[in-house]
Scaffold this active site. Structure first.
Site, PDB file in Angstrom:
ATOM      1  N   ASP A 162       0.835  -1.296   0.013  1.00 37.53           N
ATOM      2  CA  ASP A 162       0.036  -0.036  -0.079  1.00 37.53           C
ATOM      3  C   ASP A 162       0.790   1.214   0.207  1.00 37.53           C
ATOM      4  OD1 ASP A 162      -1.339  -2.323   1.447  1.00 37.53           O
ATOM      5  OD2 ASP A 162      -2.812  -1.008   0.872  1.00 37.53           O
ATOM      6  N   ASP A 189      -1.593  -2.835  -3.930  1.00 38.72           N
ATOM      7  CA  ASP A 189      -2.043  -1.302  -3.944  1.00 38.72           C
ATOM      8  C   ASP A 189      -0.610  -0.467  -4.295  1.00 38.72           C
ATOM      9  OD1 ASP A 189      -4.719  -1.989  -3.737  1.00 38.72           O
ATOM     10  OD2 ASP A 189      -4.727  -0.958  -1.582  1.00 38.72           O
ATOM     11  N   ASN A 226      -6.770  -3.874  -4.594  1.00 38.02           N
ATOM     12  CA  ASN A 226      -8.191  -3.332  -4.890  1.00 38.02           C
ATOM     13  C   ASN A 226      -7.820  -2.071  -5.939  1.00 38.02           C
ATOM     14  OD1 ASN A 226      -7.156  -2.531  -2.252  1.00 38.02           O
ATOM     15  ND2 ASN A 226      -9.036  -1.214  -2.619  1.00 38.02           N
ATOM     16  N   HIS A 311      -3.419  -9.529  -0.964  1.00 36.99           N
ATOM     17  CA  HIS A 311      -3.619  -8.015  -0.672  1.00 36.99           C
ATOM     18  C   HIS A 311      -4.581  -8.149   0.647  1.00 36.99           C
ATOM     19  CE1 HIS A 311      -3.606  -4.078  -0.708  1.00 36.99           C
ATOM     20  NE2 HIS A 311      -5.027  -3.787  -0.781  1.00 36.99           N
ATOM     21  N   HIS A 321     -11.638  -2.283   6.881  1.00 34.22           N
ATOM     22  CA  HIS A 321     -11.504  -3.586   5.914  1.00 34.22           C
ATOM     23  C   HIS A 321     -11.871  -4.762   6.826  1.00 34.22           C
ATOM     24  CE1 HIS A 321     -10.418  -1.169   2.525  1.00 34.22           C
ATOM     25  NE2 HIS A 321      -9.167  -0.797   3.107  1.00 34.22           N
ATOM     26  N   HIS A 348      -3.466  -4.109   2.321  1.00 27.54           N
ATOM     27  CA  HIS A 348      -4.756  -3.401   2.558  1.00 27.54           C
ATOM     28  C   HIS A 348      -5.124  -2.309   3.692  1.00 27.54           C
ATOM     29  CE1 HIS A 348      -8.641  -3.135   0.738  1.00 27.54           C
ATOM     30  NE2 HIS A 348      -9.251  -4.087   1.444  1.00 27.54           N
ATOM     31  N   VAL A 349      -4.957  -3.102   4.807  1.00 32.25           N
ATOM     32  CA  VAL A 349      -5.221  -2.293   6.089  1.00 32.25           C
ATOM     33  C   VAL A 349      -4.097  -1.277   6.478  1.00 32.25           C
ATOM     34  CG1 VAL A 349      -5.771  -2.487   8.474  1.00 32.25           C
ATOM     35  CG2 VAL A 349      -6.648  -4.245   7.002  1.00 32.25           C
ATOM     36  N   HIS A 350      -4.312  -0.100   6.413  1.00 30.22           N
ATOM     37  CA  HIS A 350      -3.162   0.589   6.499  1.00 30.22           C
ATOM     38  C   HIS A 350      -2.551   0.909   8.172  1.00 30.22           C
ATOM     39  CE1 HIS A 350      -4.844   2.692   2.959  1.00 30.22           C
ATOM     40  NE2 HIS A 350      -4.188   1.646   2.391  1.00 30.22           N
TER      41      HIS A 350
END
Ligand SMILES: *[C@@H]1O[C@H](CO)[C@@H](O)[C@H](O)[C@H]1NC(C)=O
Ligand SMILES: *[C@@H]1O[C@H](CO)[C@@H](O)[C@H](O)[C@H]1NC(C)=O
Ligand SMILES: *[C@@H]1O[C@H](CO)[C@@H](O)[C@H](O)[C@H]1NC(C)=O
Ligand SMILES: [Fe+2]
Length: 475
Positions: A162, A189, A226, A311, A321, A348-350
């Site tokens: 990400d 990402d 995504n 991801h 998420h 995905h999860v920041h």
């Protein structure tokens, strides 16, 4: 004397194991740059000098076993030369490989000429220099091939996810560069160009130039997130992953995959499986069928470390998420346990999070456990979606922290996995603003295939063993 000291140490250890070092939610708040992208005119996105000079140079593994790379770059004015000149001595390029060129449009954006060139038949553990472009615009880089496939080959991977293109992204890159990492496992990402009007491809180009400082010199093993889907029927863009697939190649044919979205590659002592969270994966789909077969091909005698990239995380206790990885967990978790996967990395999860070895494979919709339980055959799940993109940090965690979550913190950073030999790997998470007063996450991982005897001798309750691993790494 000896036995007293031993007893004392044991006592200290047991106290720690029994409480103090249970799952941690770090409340550390780092100072951060704003969550906005670096302006396009910034020097960090500088276009290389010279007419039609190659830009956005990146390499990835080009085969199954690490004796090939795919070199990719973009030219803007005209296609220009398509060869990669390479060799083992700087400035003497005695070999050459021929590439291909492609381009695409996305609504009103027209891409440059995107070159991909397979350089194969390389020697292991060797530094190669390469040159692309011609005349005054030619550019030179280098890369190092990995050691031969061997169960005790030591090798260092970085894990980044990400990333995006803010000053936090740049900080993550700069920290990674100091880590000694040889190859990046990228968990999806990339550019976040889809956050711009009409998914402005100009931000794919700027991202390619930003990360070139690393991607031109070492392979990044890609997986898609995504933000790569870019499904925009409102703009007439109805194929999925269009910019990503044009720009980033993967060696999927070498692992007999039918799609560049999922594949595997072996490197040193690791077998790396890349999955696509946003391609079909339920029973009977191509990805499902491929993974079922590929897991049978994994040879832990040759590549002890079995690593999966995806991801969307299967285990995530962040509100961001939450449970989005549940459908893939339902499809694949039992295989991960059966084949004793060592580590599953996701993005995905920041934020950052690491689990203990747990599984929920006995859950069924008619009966069975409804909560993940300690499982010595299960992987450790690690979320490294903290690269630093413009969406900012996911700082709201579910409260209380679930038993299976070992460590979690919402700060930007990357991880480093040092495979030492067939039994031991040293892992740590690097926080960009590493406040020395707060410990970041450090663990010694024991290989799931080779270290299982040691494991059996040591443990009763697996969760506690992992605490011990935490502790041992602190000494
Ligand atoms: C690709 O480049 C060629 C040559 O410049 C051009 O004719 C063609 O329209 C481009 N294709 C796309 C899809 O942009
Ligand atoms: C799942 O159920 C099987 C069969 O009852 C049992 O042998 C196994 O230990 C269970 N696994 C976990 C992780 O609970
Ligand atoms: C494997 O690496 C670990 C950690 O560096 C070390 O303690 C251990 O002795 C090594 N094992 C072998 C067989 O070399
Ligand atoms: Fe994402």
């Amino acid at each position: 004397m000896g036995w007293r000291l031993g007893l004392l140490l044991l006592h200290v250890l047991l106290c720690l194991v029994n409480g103090v070092y249970s799952g941690r939610t770090s409340s550390y708040v780092r100072t951060e740059f704003p969550s906005t992208d670096i302006p396009l005119e910034s020097e960090w996105f500088a276009i290389p000098n010279g007419y039609n000079a190659p830009q956005q140079v990146h390499i990835t593994q080009g085969d199954y076993d690490g004796k090939a790379v795919i070199v990719s770059w973009v030219t803007v004015a005209e296609p220009g030369p398509n060869e990669v000149f390479y060799g083992k001595n700087g400035h003497q390029y005695d070999q050459k490989a021929q590439g291909t060129v492609t381009n695409y449009t996305f609504y009103d954006y027209k891409s440059g000429y995107i070159h991909h060139c397979l350089v194969n038949g390389l020697e292991y553990d060797t530094k190669y220099y390469y040159k692309i472009g011609s005349g005054d615009s030619a550019r030179e880089f280098w890369f190092e091939t990995p050691p031969a496939i061997d169960p005790d080959a030591s090798y260092t991977f970085g894990i980044i996810g990400d990333l995006g293109q803010t000053f936090n992204s740049l900080s993550t890159l700069q920290h990674y560069e100091k880590s000694g990492g040889k190859t990046v496992l990228y968990v999806g990402d990339l550019s976040y160009a889809d956050r711009y009007q009409h998914n402005d491809g100009v931000r794919w180009d700027s991202w390619g130039r930003l990360v070139e400082r690393s991607t031109a010199y070492q392979p990044w093993i890609w997986s898609a997130g995504n933000h790569e889907i870019e499904y925009r029927p409102d703009l007439g863009e109805i194929s999925t992953f269009k910019p990503y697939l044009h720009r980033y190649k993967t060696p999927y044919l070498a692992s007999k995959s039918s799609s560049p979205m999922w594949y595997s590659a072996r490197r040193a002592s690791a077998h790396i499986i890349v999955l696509s969270s946003y391609s079909p994966f339920v029973k009977y789909t191509p990805q499902w069928t491929w993974l079922k077969t590929e897991l049978k091909h994994v040879d832990r005698e040759k590549t002890p470390w079995l690593i999966v990239l995806m991801h969307s995380p299967m285990y995530n206790s962040n509100e961001g998420h939450y449970m989005e990885g549940e459908s893939m967990r339902a499809a694949f978790e039992k295989w991960f346990v059966k084949y004793k996967v060592d580590l599953v990395f996701a993005g995905h999860v920041h934020a950052y999070e690491r689990s203990y070895r747990i599984s929920n494979i006995n859950y069924s919709i008619t009966s069975g456990n409804r909560y993940p339980v300690p499982d010595k055959s299960a992987p450790v799940y690690i979320t490294v979606g903290d690269g630093g993109n413009q969406e900012g940090l996911a700082s709201r965690f579910n409260d209380p922290q679930p038993d299976y979550s070992a460590f979690r913190e919402a700060s930007y950073g990357h991880s480093i996995l040092q495979l030492r030999n067939r039994t031991h790997a040293i892992y740590h998470w690097n926080r960009n603003d590493d406040g020395k007063h707060v410990p970041a996450d450090n663990v010694v991982f024991h290989n799931q295939y080779w270290a299982s005897n040691t494991r059996r001798r040591l443990k009763k309750n697996h969760v506690r063993l992992e605490h011990l691993e935490d502790l041992m790494s602190m000494f």
